[in-house]
Design a protein around this motif. Sequence first.
Motif, PDB file in Angstrom:
ATOM      1  N   LEU A 133       0.839  -1.193   0.000  1.00  0.00           N
ATOM      2  CA  LEU A 133       0.000   0.000   0.000  1.00  0.00           C
ATOM      3  C   LEU A 133       0.877   1.247   0.000  1.00  0.00           C
ATOM      4  O   LEU A 133       1.976   1.251   0.570  1.00  0.00           O
ATOM      5  CB  LEU A 133      -0.915   0.016   1.234  1.00  0.00           C
ATOM      6  CG  LEU A 133      -1.838  -1.190   1.409  1.00  0.00           C
ATOM      7  CD1 LEU A 133      -2.508  -1.132   2.769  1.00  0.00           C
ATOM      8  CD2 LEU A 133      -2.879  -1.240   0.305  1.00  0.00           C
ATOM      9  N   VAL A 134       0.362   2.297  -0.618  1.00  0.00           N
ATOM     10  CA  VAL A 134       1.050   3.585  -0.662  1.00  0.00           C
ATOM     11  C   VAL A 134       0.031   4.658  -0.312  1.00  0.00           C
ATOM     12  O   VAL A 134      -1.095   4.654  -0.822  1.00  0.00           O
ATOM     13  CB  VAL A 134       1.645   3.860  -2.060  1.00  0.00           C
ATOM     14  CG1 VAL A 134       2.258   5.248  -2.102  1.00  0.00           C
ATOM     15  CG2 VAL A 134       2.687   2.815  -2.401  1.00  0.00           C
ATOM     16  N   ALA A 135       0.433   5.556   0.583  1.00  0.00           N
ATOM     17  CA  ALA A 135      -0.422   6.687   0.947  1.00  0.00           C
ATOM     18  C   ALA A 135       0.465   7.916   1.046  1.00  0.00           C
ATOM     19  O   ALA A 135       1.163   8.108   2.032  1.00  0.00           O
ATOM     20  CB  ALA A 135      -1.143   6.430   2.270  1.00  0.00           C
ATOM     21  N   GLU A 173       3.573   9.821   0.899  1.00  0.00           N
ATOM     22  CA  GLU A 173       4.969   9.412   0.962  1.00  0.00           C
ATOM     23  C   GLU A 173       5.165   8.172   1.818  1.00  0.00           C
ATOM     24  O   GLU A 173       6.272   7.654   1.923  1.00  0.00           O
ATOM     25  CB  GLU A 173       5.818  10.556   1.524  1.00  0.00           C
ATOM     26  CG  GLU A 173       5.790  11.820   0.674  1.00  0.00           C
ATOM     27  CD  GLU A 173       6.620  12.933   1.271  1.00  0.00           C
ATOM     28  OE1 GLU A 173       7.211  12.691   2.345  1.00  0.00           O
ATOM     29  OE2 GLU A 173       6.696  14.019   0.680  1.00  0.00           O
ATOM     30  N   GLN A 209       4.576   4.169   3.017  1.00  0.00           N
ATOM     31  CA  GLN A 209       4.373   2.844   2.455  1.00  0.00           C
ATOM     32  C   GLN A 209       4.155   1.850   3.579  1.00  0.00           C
ATOM     33  O   GLN A 209       4.694   2.002   4.679  1.00  0.00           O
ATOM     34  CB  GLN A 209       5.582   2.420   1.609  1.00  0.00           C
ATOM     35  CG  GLN A 209       5.860   3.313   0.423  1.00  0.00           C
ATOM     36  CD  GLN A 209       7.064   2.844  -0.376  1.00  0.00           C
ATOM     37  OE1 GLN A 209       7.699   1.856  -0.033  1.00  0.00           O
ATOM     38  NE2 GLN A 209       7.369   3.553  -1.447  1.00  0.00           N
ATOM     39  N   PRO A 254       1.446  -2.013  -5.815  1.00  0.00           N
ATOM     40  CA  PRO A 254       0.826  -1.410  -4.638  1.00  0.00           C
ATOM     41  C   PRO A 254      -0.436  -0.623  -4.975  1.00  0.00           C
ATOM     42  O   PRO A 254      -0.555  -0.076  -6.072  1.00  0.00           O
ATOM     43  CB  PRO A 254       1.918  -0.480  -4.110  1.00  0.00           C
ATOM     44  CG  PRO A 254       2.688  -0.104  -5.326  1.00  0.00           C
ATOM     45  CD  PRO A 254       2.693  -1.319  -6.214  1.00  0.00           C
ATOM     46  N   THR A 283      -2.780   2.574  -4.211  1.00  0.00           N
ATOM     47  CA  THR A 283      -2.655   3.935  -3.692  1.00  0.00           C
ATOM     48  C   THR A 283      -3.902   4.291  -2.900  1.00  0.00           C
ATOM     49  O   THR A 283      -5.006   4.326  -3.446  1.00  0.00           O
ATOM     50  CB  THR A 283      -2.438   4.930  -4.835  1.00  0.00           C
ATOM     51  OG1 THR A 283      -1.242   4.575  -5.538  1.00  0.00           O
ATOM     52  CG2 THR A 283      -2.301   6.339  -4.292  1.00  0.00           C
ATOM     53  N   THR A 325      -5.794  10.001   0.764  1.00  0.00           N
ATOM     54  CA  THR A 325      -5.300  10.632   1.979  1.00  0.00           C
ATOM     55  C   THR A 325      -6.025  11.942   2.238  1.00  0.00           C
ATOM     56  O   THR A 325      -6.649  12.516   1.343  1.00  0.00           O
ATOM     57  CB  THR A 325      -3.791  10.902   1.898  1.00  0.00           C
ATOM     58  OG1 THR A 325      -3.540  11.762   0.767  1.00  0.00           O
ATOM     59  CG2 THR A 325      -3.011   9.609   1.746  1.00  0.00           C
TER      60      THR A 325
END
Length: 773
Positions: free
Chosen positions: A285-287, A289, A291, A400, A402, A405
């Motif tokens: 997962l990436v949110a 900056e 991870q 990943p 995204t 946010t």
Amino acid sequence: MLQSVVDNLTPEPPAGPAKPGGYTPRVFAFERPAKKGRGSAATSDAPGGTPSDAPAGRSENPFVRPITGMIPKLKPLTGAIARVVNPHAARNPQGPATPPPTAVPPAAAGSPTGPVPPGGAVPPGGRVPPAGPVPPGGGVPLAGATPAGGAGDAPQVSPDRPGGGTPPPSVPVGNVGMPVGPAPAGGPAAPDWSAQFPPSPPGGSQASGSQGGGAPNRAPRIVLGVGLGLVALFGLFAIIAGVQAGSVPNGVRVAGVDIGGQSRQEAVDTLDAALAPRAEEPIALVAGEAQSTLKPDKAGLAYDSEATVDRLTGFSLNPARMWENLFGAGDAELVLAVDEAKLGSAVDSLQESMTVQPSDGAVVFKDGVPQATDAEKGSRVDTAGAQAVITSSWLRSEPPFTLPTQEVAPDITQSEVETAMGLARKVVSAPVTVEVGGQEMELTPTDLANLASFTPDDGSLPLSFDRAGLVDTIVERTADLLTIPEDAHFVFQNGTPTVVGGGPGTTLDPKEVGTAVDEAARGDDRVASVGLHEQDPEDTKEALQQLGVKEIVSEFSTPLTADTVRTQNLVRGAEMVTGDLVKPGETFSLIDALSPITLANGYVASGIVSNGRHVEGVGGGLSQMATTSYNAGYFAGFDDVEHRQHSYWFPRYPAGREATIYVGALDMKFKNDTPYGAVLQSFVSNGRLTVRIWSTKYYDVQTSDSGHQNVVEKSTVKSTDSACEPYPGGENGFTISNFRKVLRNGEVVKDETYTWTYKPDNPVECGKGGKGD
């Protein structure tokens, strides 16, 4: 009702001359033979003939049987067909009132039964030829009509029609019951029904199935043919749907897995083989900056292969499904089994771990120059959106994923930074002149930068100055600006404590100085004026005189040794202790009173005991000051806070009731728990060290001891250590307990026991190689 529809579709034979005997007029495929009347046989008359019984049964058309067998299956279509065939019935669903079973149409009322029409006897099958005139009073039922008492259409013959008269008014199909044949002789006259039947439109009857001039009407056949065609198409459609129910449409892909054309079980197995390994892999997962990874099982994520395939198989009449089965389909949705509680908890944890904290802006001075640190926004996971992304992307897309946010603003924004930077540049733009006590001094831009700061406070960066630093700088750059107040203190005059000193001084108010310099640094008039203020001492003479220091409440002394160097340390220690004030509730520390214990402060090196060994050290012998001061506090009744006995017993001290000190490790402390001040006085006189405590008598003290117990005899220790020094030895080891009772007005308020065990002070003999060798 379906049978009635078929009956109503049967066309009325045209009126005309009767055919020769033995001939049965042809009817279209769905015409049914005339039914036998209830309770009596239906009859038909023709001129020159005789009554003939209708057959008990009706003839069966070989084509009608299979079709009529399908009629019950046409239930959804019968209503529509009836409305097309009989629009009047559709407009008037209730229809006209049905006449009584015994009633006859007006044309036949009161007429006796006539002879059989010309043409001979009734042909085989019981059908009466419709052609030919009708005898007076005789009604001939149409082929396929319902016997008397039943429901159906019964058109009448009129003498005005060629060969037999014009047809009667049209009757809505299936709504009016008509009797077959004339009314019984002598019976009541039949009612006039003409008002209840609408007139026949030009060209023929709506219900007779014939056109004007006697030609058959083909519209019912067309309608029925269309209906049967639709039924056949529907049946074919259902058959195809049933055949395709057990397999997945061609071209179907689920989560990238091709299961098109497979049976249900094959599709389930294919999905499990492809997705099971992927379903166990952590989800990247990436949110912003940040991870992280998420374990599907911990997040309550699972897929349901059977439910997925069930949506794609099974019997369905949906045209879209049929189209997909025939011509192929595309991607289909994967069914997930999600534990919402687990997923919510997992995403909440992600919000904590993947939050990117914002960076507050800042302004600092470096080498006299203001410098800014820009504010940066942070981010945190949008939990609701994150759940949607995870459930919609898992196993369907390559990680990943995204996550959405939400922006997190810093406490100190960029706007605040820019405001503070503008003020900082103003502060160091020029020096500030301070006017105080008739003197002037200058604070340079470097001074201002070193003493100014921008400290975050509730989302802002206010300017502030180090007030104490400003005062010190001003004092340093002026001449004798301040006078230091003198604290009142105790001195011994003529052997008694006396309070001296306590004069006021002058000082600067730090708050006033800070405010004045702040205002000057912000403006163009760079001058700050401040005043001097009188300052009282911390301890005033009057305050000390109220402490009740008036008499000796405790005194203790110990003998000196012959070591004059050691005695010198005791003399210096006595000077340091004398005059120390212990206010009510305060704790006296001997280390603090004697410090610093250095050569510069008048102390010398002498013998001490360190780690069980007799060695030299600066301040040696001060342990005797510790023992003497401890006993003075002991007999004053003060609380024992800290003390530690020697490892070996020295006979010049009371056994078990003595103390030693070691800077940084051991101290002797007692607390003044009386309401009066206590002043210490110490001196060396007559070969003894004495410590006195002056105060107001408050406690009475009683003491005793247990005597030497568990005595351990000393023994000679031989050493070959190169650092060995011979020692003649001291006392035996033993254990002793001291008991103290502290009384206030005759009542025991403290009852304490102090137990200590001494080691034997063994003599040391140095062997070969030692200093004593």
